[in-house]
Design a protein around this motif. Structure first.
Motif, mmCIF file in Angstrom:
data_model
loop_
_atom_site.group_PDB
_atom_site.id
_atom_site.type_symbol
_atom_site.label_atom_id
_atom_site.label_comp_id
_atom_site.label_asym_id
_atom_site.label_seq_id
_atom_site.Cartn_x
_atom_site.Cartn_y
_atom_site.Cartn_z
ATOM 1 N N GLY A 170 0.069 6.395 3.192
ATOM 2 C CA GLY A 170 -0.951 7.177 3.903
ATOM 3 C C GLY A 170 -1.842 6.392 4.446
ATOM 4 O O GLY A 170 -3.099 7.056 4.634
ATOM 5 N N MET A 171 -1.876 5.094 5.042
ATOM 6 C CA MET A 171 -2.936 4.654 5.570
ATOM 7 C C MET A 171 -3.200 4.806 6.705
ATOM 8 O O MET A 171 -2.216 5.155 7.637
ATOM 9 C CB MET A 171 -2.660 2.753 5.590
ATOM 10 N N GLU A 172 -4.469 4.830 7.303
ATOM 11 C CA GLU A 172 -4.852 5.334 8.612
ATOM 12 C C GLU A 172 -4.315 4.528 9.911
ATOM 13 O O GLU A 172 -4.085 4.955 10.751
ATOM 14 C CB GLU A 172 -6.340 5.539 8.875
ATOM 15 N N LYS A 173 -4.128 3.075 9.398
ATOM 16 C CA LYS A 173 -3.617 2.105 10.427
ATOM 17 C C LYS A 173 -2.749 1.208 9.664
ATOM 18 O O LYS A 173 -2.933 1.106 8.521
ATOM 19 C CB LYS A 173 -4.576 1.548 11.313
ATOM 20 N N ARG A 174 -1.858 0.692 10.349
ATOM 21 C CA ARG A 174 -1.022 -0.344 9.841
ATOM 22 C C ARG A 174 -1.782 -1.423 9.215
ATOM 23 O O ARG A 174 -2.708 -2.234 10.041
ATOM 24 C CB ARG A 174 -0.073 -1.061 10.979
ATOM 25 N N PRO A 175 -1.516 -1.766 7.913
ATOM 26 C CA PRO A 175 -2.192 -2.898 7.359
ATOM 27 C C PRO A 175 -1.877 -4.376 8.119
ATOM 28 O O PRO A 175 -0.781 -4.566 8.524
ATOM 29 C CB PRO A 175 -1.738 -3.035 5.899
ATOM 30 N N GLN A 176 -3.036 -5.093 8.291
ATOM 31 C CA GLN A 176 -2.865 -6.553 8.775
ATOM 32 C C GLN A 176 -2.145 -7.188 7.496
ATOM 33 O O GLN A 176 -1.983 -6.936 6.373
ATOM 34 C CB GLN A 176 -4.249 -6.995 9.147
ATOM 35 N N ALA A 177 -1.669 -8.529 7.748
ATOM 36 C CA ALA A 177 -0.972 -9.332 7.043
ATOM 37 C C ALA A 177 -2.037 -9.581 5.672
ATOM 38 O O ALA A 177 -1.312 -9.541 4.469
ATOM 39 C CB ALA A 177 -0.705 -10.538 7.625
ATOM 40 N N LYS A 178 -3.173 -9.864 5.933
ATOM 41 C CA LYS A 178 -3.872 -10.366 4.702
ATOM 42 C C LYS A 178 -4.075 -8.970 3.807
ATOM 43 O O LYS A 178 -4.086 -9.195 2.666
ATOM 44 C CB LYS A 178 -5.227 -10.736 5.286
ATOM 45 N N ASP A 179 -4.285 -7.867 4.368
ATOM 46 C CA ASP A 179 -4.579 -6.713 3.476
ATOM 47 C C ASP A 179 -3.196 -6.540 2.882
ATOM 48 O O ASP A 179 -3.083 -5.895 1.928
ATOM 49 C CB ASP A 179 -4.857 -5.601 4.692
ATOM 50 N N LEU A 180 -2.002 -6.368 3.584
ATOM 51 C CA LEU A 180 -0.801 -6.073 3.006
ATOM 52 C C LEU A 180 -0.470 -7.287 1.812
ATOM 53 O O LEU A 180 0.087 -6.900 0.869
ATOM 54 C CB LEU A 180 0.236 -6.256 3.990
ATOM 55 N N ALA A 181 -0.756 -8.510 2.024
ATOM 56 C CA ALA A 181 -0.406 -9.447 1.059
ATOM 57 C C ALA A 181 -1.414 -9.266 -0.248
ATOM 58 O O ALA A 181 -1.022 -9.146 -1.333
ATOM 59 C CB ALA A 181 -0.970 -10.814 1.637
ATOM 60 N N ARG A 182 -2.515 -8.555 -0.126
ATOM 61 C CA ARG A 182 -3.587 -8.173 -1.359
ATOM 62 C C ARG A 182 -2.863 -6.984 -1.968
ATOM 63 O O ARG A 182 -2.597 -6.856 -3.103
ATOM 64 C CB ARG A 182 -4.824 -7.949 -0.651
ATOM 65 N N GLU A 183 -2.172 -6.102 -1.003
ATOM 66 C CA GLU A 183 -1.494 -4.644 -1.651
ATOM 67 C C GLU A 183 -0.149 -5.311 -2.490
ATOM 68 O O GLU A 183 -0.039 -4.649 -3.518
ATOM 69 C CB GLU A 183 -1.331 -3.964 -0.395
ATOM 70 N N ALA A 184 0.368 -6.273 -1.862
ATOM 71 C CA ALA A 184 1.587 -6.663 -2.747
ATOM 72 C C ALA A 184 1.407 -7.423 -3.779
ATOM 73 O O ALA A 184 2.466 -7.617 -4.790
ATOM 74 C CB ALA A 184 2.268 -7.566 -1.618
ATOM 75 N N ALA A 185 0.340 -7.812 -4.256
ATOM 76 C CA ALA A 185 -0.029 -8.650 -5.236
ATOM 77 C C ALA A 185 0.451 -8.036 -6.497
ATOM 78 O O ALA A 185 1.199 -8.722 -7.601
ATOM 79 C CB ALA A 185 -1.332 -9.284 -5.433
ATOM 80 N N ILE A 186 0.203 -6.758 -6.678
ATOM 81 C CA ILE A 186 0.406 -5.890 -7.860
ATOM 82 C C ILE A 186 2.264 -6.016 -8.136
ATOM 83 O O ILE A 186 2.607 -5.616 -9.111
ATOM 84 C CB ILE A 186 0.198 -4.356 -7.651
#
Length: 214
Positions: A170-186
């Motif tokens: 439910g993100m307001e906009k598509r995450p950029q690569a650096k934000d997605l990499a941070r999200e994926a760390a989990i």
């Protein structure tokens, strides 16, 4: 370090992921079976990924069919033996043709062992691949995921993954690569399975199979 070799590894990774991040349970239910799509590591596998960069699935497969028209295995030596203008006949861009030539020469002279990358950490293998001009992070990550079988790789620059994760959470906009990499760390040490999960979700929602390996 996990290496994915079959469906059982995908299932093990998915079970671990939904424990690491319970948000993934409903996503897994919607996405359905996750693709394995492993191909043999080596020059042909990496070449196929390079050919697939930034073109449609249909275009990539047409180019690949022309490259393999002889029916012989596409080895580094075989590619290096093509005549100097063969890339035009295949429909390759000059940039991709030059990248494949560099990879072929590196394999031939022994400075790049594509099979041995499974014995290195994903970080080390990434560094070795991206040291070659023309091999960017996405290409290296996809090769390590679908040819070598590294289980902890996440191509955060992939637009479909960005769109799928953004929509799922439910993100307001598509995450950029650096934000997605941070999200994926989990999702470590199973980020390659997480990527398959979100590609599968994207395919269900859009009715389009955009997985990099056919």
């Amino acid at each position: 370090m996990h290496i994915i070799r079959g469906e059982a590894d995908i299932q093990e990774g998915l079970e671990a992921l939904v424990e690491l991040d319970p948000r993934l349970r409903p996503i897994a239910s919607e996405a359905g079976p996750l693709p394995l799509r492993l191909v043999e590591p080596g020059f042909a596998g990496l070449a196929h990924v390079v050919v697939s960069q930034s073109v449609s699935r249909a275009s990539a497969e047409a180019i690949w069919k022309r490259i393999g028209a002889s029916g012989e295995p596409l080895t580094a030596a075989a590619y290096a033996a093509f005549h100097s203008q063969a890339w035009r006949e295949f429909g390759l861009s000059r940039g991709k043709a030059e990248t494949l030539s560099r990879v072929a020469l590196a394999v031939i002279d022994g400075s790049l062992d594509l099979q041995a990358l499974g014995q290195e950490t994903p970080e080390s293998a990434m560094a070795r691949l991206t040291a070659l001009k023309g091999i960017g992070p996405w290409t290296a990550e996809v090769y390590l995921m679908f040819c070598v079988g590294h289980a902890d790789v996440f191509p955060s620059g992939d637009v479909a993954l960005q769109a799928a994760v953004g929509a799922a959470f439910g993100m307001e906009k598509r995450p950029q690569a650096k934000d997605l990499a941070r999200e994926a760390a989990i999702w470590s040490p199973w980020r390659s399975v997480a990527a398959r999960l979100f590609w599968a979700l994207y395919a269900v929602q859009t009715r389009r199979d955009i997985l990099p390996i056919g």
